[in-house]
Scaffold this motif. Structure first.
Motif, PDB file in Angstrom:
ATOM      1  N   GLY A 130      15.879 -13.292 -21.213  1.00 17.17           N
ATOM      2  CA  GLY A 130      16.854 -14.323 -20.858  1.00 17.17           C
ATOM      3  C   GLY A 130      16.478 -15.707 -21.341  1.00 17.17           C
ATOM      4  N   LEU A 131      15.338 -15.820 -22.035  1.00 12.45           N
ATOM      5  CA  LEU A 131      14.894 -17.138 -22.502  1.00 12.45           C
ATOM      6  C   LEU A 131      15.071 -17.304 -24.007  1.00 12.45           C
ATOM      7  CD1 LEU A 131      11.579 -17.595 -20.434  1.00 12.45           C
ATOM      8  CD2 LEU A 131      13.934 -18.097 -19.770  1.00 12.45           C
ATOM      9  N   TRP A 182      22.753 -28.009 -19.890  1.00 14.59           N
ATOM     10  CA  TRP A 182      22.465 -27.055 -18.824  1.00 14.59           C
ATOM     11  C   TRP A 182      23.162 -27.468 -17.522  1.00 14.59           C
ATOM     12  CZ3 TRP A 182      20.339 -27.587 -13.990  1.00 14.59           C
ATOM     13  CH2 TRP A 182      19.984 -26.407 -13.322  1.00 14.59           C
ATOM     14  N   ARG A 232      20.612 -15.538 -11.850  1.00 13.01           N
ATOM     15  CA  ARG A 232      20.727 -14.993 -13.205  1.00 13.01           C
ATOM     16  C   ARG A 232      20.433 -16.062 -14.241  1.00 13.01           C
ATOM     17  NH1 ARG A 232      23.820 -10.654 -11.337  1.00 13.01           N
ATOM     18  NH2 ARG A 232      24.265  -9.809 -13.391  1.00 13.01           N
ATOM     19  N   THR A 233      19.872 -15.627 -15.366  1.00 11.17           N
ATOM     20  CA  THR A 233      19.691 -16.560 -16.478  1.00 11.17           C
ATOM     21  C   THR A 233      21.070 -16.878 -17.052  1.00 11.17           C
ATOM     22  OG1 THR A 233      19.344 -14.679 -17.964  1.00 11.17           O
ATOM     23  CG2 THR A 233      17.369 -15.765 -17.084  1.00 11.17           C
ATOM     24  N   TYR A 241      18.519 -11.573 -17.589  1.00  9.97           N
ATOM     25  CA  TYR A 241      17.561 -11.324 -16.509  1.00  9.97           C
ATOM     26  C   TYR A 241      18.213 -11.767 -15.205  1.00  9.97           C
ATOM     27  CZ  TYR A 241      12.892 -10.781 -14.405  1.00  9.97           C
ATOM     28  OH  TYR A 241      11.825 -10.351 -13.656  1.00  9.97           O
ATOM     29  N   GLY A 272      10.303 -21.660 -17.735  1.00 15.76           N
ATOM     30  CA  GLY A 272      11.558 -21.590 -16.987  1.00 15.76           C
ATOM     31  C   GLY A 272      12.377 -22.853 -16.911  1.00 15.76           C
ATOM     32  N   ARG A 280      13.555 -23.034 -12.156  1.00 14.87           N
ATOM     33  CA  ARG A 280      13.191 -21.635 -11.923  1.00 14.87           C
ATOM     34  C   ARG A 280      13.074 -21.395 -10.424  1.00 14.87           C
ATOM     35  NH1 ARG A 280       7.304 -20.171 -13.845  1.00 14.87           N
ATOM     36  NH2 ARG A 280       7.924 -18.191 -12.920  1.00 14.87           N
ATOM     37  N   LEU A 287      12.530 -15.953 -11.002  1.00 14.37           N
ATOM     38  CA  LEU A 287      13.397 -16.046 -12.181  1.00 14.37           C
ATOM     39  C   LEU A 287      13.286 -17.398 -12.880  1.00 14.37           C
ATOM     40  CD1 LEU A 287      16.664 -14.507 -12.976  1.00 14.37           C
ATOM     41  CD2 LEU A 287      16.737 -16.998 -12.917  1.00 14.37           C
ATOM     42  N   LYS A 288      13.025 -17.344 -14.185  1.00 17.01           N
ATOM     43  CA  LYS A 288      12.925 -18.567 -14.992  1.00 17.01           C
ATOM     44  C   LYS A 288      14.278 -18.881 -15.622  1.00 17.01           C
ATOM     45  CE  LYS A 288       9.283 -16.784 -17.247  1.00 17.01           C
ATOM     46  NZ  LYS A 288       8.034 -16.674 -18.068  1.00 17.01           N
ATOM     47  N   ARG A 289      14.530 -20.160 -15.832  1.00 21.39           N
ATOM     48  CA  ARG A 289      15.791 -20.664 -16.395  1.00 21.39           C
ATOM     49  C   ARG A 289      17.004 -20.118 -15.619  1.00 21.39           C
ATOM     50  NH1 ARG A 289      17.658 -20.474 -22.692  1.00 21.39           N
ATOM     51  NH2 ARG A 289      15.482 -20.984 -23.063  1.00 21.39           N
ATOM     52  N   ILE A 290      17.141 -20.586 -14.390  1.00 24.67           N
ATOM     53  CA  ILE A 290      18.291 -20.172 -13.576  1.00 24.67           C
ATOM     54  C   ILE A 290      19.566 -20.730 -14.196  1.00 24.67           C
ATOM     55  CG2 ILE A 290      19.343 -20.228 -11.279  1.00 24.67           C
ATOM     56  CD1 ILE A 290      16.576 -20.994 -10.161  1.00 24.67           C
TER      57      ILE A 290
END
Ligand SMILES: Nc1nc2c(c(=O)[nH]1)N[C@H]1C(S)=C(S)[C@@H](COP(=O)(O)O)O[C@H]1N2
Ligand SMILES: [Mo]
Length: 274
Positions: A113-114, A123, A194-195, A200, A230, A234, A246-249
């Motif tokens: 997801g990154l 973002w 979720r990314t 992810y 993240g 995150r 979870l990274k990068r929500i």
């Protein structure tokens, strides 16, 4: 906090009222958990023999497609036993914290997801209700306007390594309190994060999400998160393994039915608590 009202310069933190407000989504995390346990005990009693069946078979049942089609009494019993399991194996006690001198930057682990390059300016944190309708989008400054919490806890990976990490962010429960008017307050039982590309995704119970140590984290070791860790935001959830961090929500979805979880779909335990 109303959707998209933080596009401009940072605004004053919304008023934070720590007084107990039973029944409101903004109640302090410990109270929310107590209410969750009360409701769980009640449904355990109501569940009766269905609960017993759940006790014998929940490990199997909860992995089957049939779960969504179970009659409500059976379902209540099943969920009550998961609550019982949680209480026995992963009490709502706080995870251990450490002096900041023990903290290190952990290795980068997990990049699902990154892949898309992060456009930090574009973002947004998107919030969805149970029907997946978007009920609000928020900027990072919106999250940063919430009370800031620092936490030095152990990040434990199921692969067998761990690292003490210094995290800074907003309590998930404070975010819920701030947006209480835009989500079906009181009603959600699960949260799915979720990314942005949805590659992810992790699922949490309400009690896990509202725990006082569950953070929407924007800093690691006192510096803004880097993309591999993240950025810009995150999850930190010290009661669960690294996989749940979870990274990068991109999206937070409030749900009534238990959402899918990336690693649970691949055979891991759904909770991954420790
Ligand atoms: N988006 C995303 N978040 C993720 C993962 C991932 O693959 N993708 N892996 C998880 C796993 S298994 C671990 S152990 C932690 C590691 O966090 P770190 O890279 O900051 O050390 O991130 C978690 N969050
Ligand atoms: Mo991990």
């Amino acid at each position: 906090m109303t959707p998209e009202d933080h596009k401009g310069p940072p605004v004053e933190a919304p008023p934070y009222d720590p007084a107990p407000k039973p029944g409101l989504v903004g109640e302090p995390a410990e109270l929310a958990e107590e209410e969750f346990r009360r409701r769980t005990r009640r449904s355990f009693l109501v569940g009766g023999s269905a609960a017993l069946a759940g006790a014998l078979g929940w490990r199997w049942l909860r992995h089957t497609e049939q779960e969504a089609r179970l009659a409500w009494p059976v379902r209540d019993g099943l969920e009550a036993n998961e609550g019982l399991w949680r209480t026995l194996h992963r009490p709502s006690a706080r995870a251990a914290t450490f002096p900041v001198s023990r903290a290190r930057i952990p290795r980068v682990n997990g990049r699902v997801g990154l892949d898309p390059p992060l456009d930090a300016a574009a973002w947004r944190l998107s919030v969805e209700g149970p029907d997946r309708q978007v009920v609000g989008t928020y900027t990072l400054d919106g999250v940063k306007a919430l009370p800031r919490h620092e936490l030095v806890t152990e990040l434990k990976c199921v692969e067998g390594w761990s690292e003490v990490v210094h995290w800074t962010g907003a309590r998930f429960s404070d975010f819920v309190a701030a947006i209480a008017e835009t989500i079906p307050a009181r009603l959600f039982r699960y949260v799915s994060l979720r990314t942005p590309d949805e590659a992810y995704f992790v699922a949490l119970t309400r009690a896990q999400a509202m725990h006082a140590q569950t953070l929407l984290c924007y800093e690691m070791q006192g510096a803004p998160l880097t993309p591999p860790h993240g950025a810009p935001l995150r999850l930190v959830i010290p009661g669960a393994y690294g996989v749940k961090h979870l990274k990068r929500i991109g999206t937070i979805r409030f749900a009534m039915d238990r959402p899918n979880d990336y690693w649970a779909l691949r055979g891991y335990d759904w909770y991954l608590g420790h």
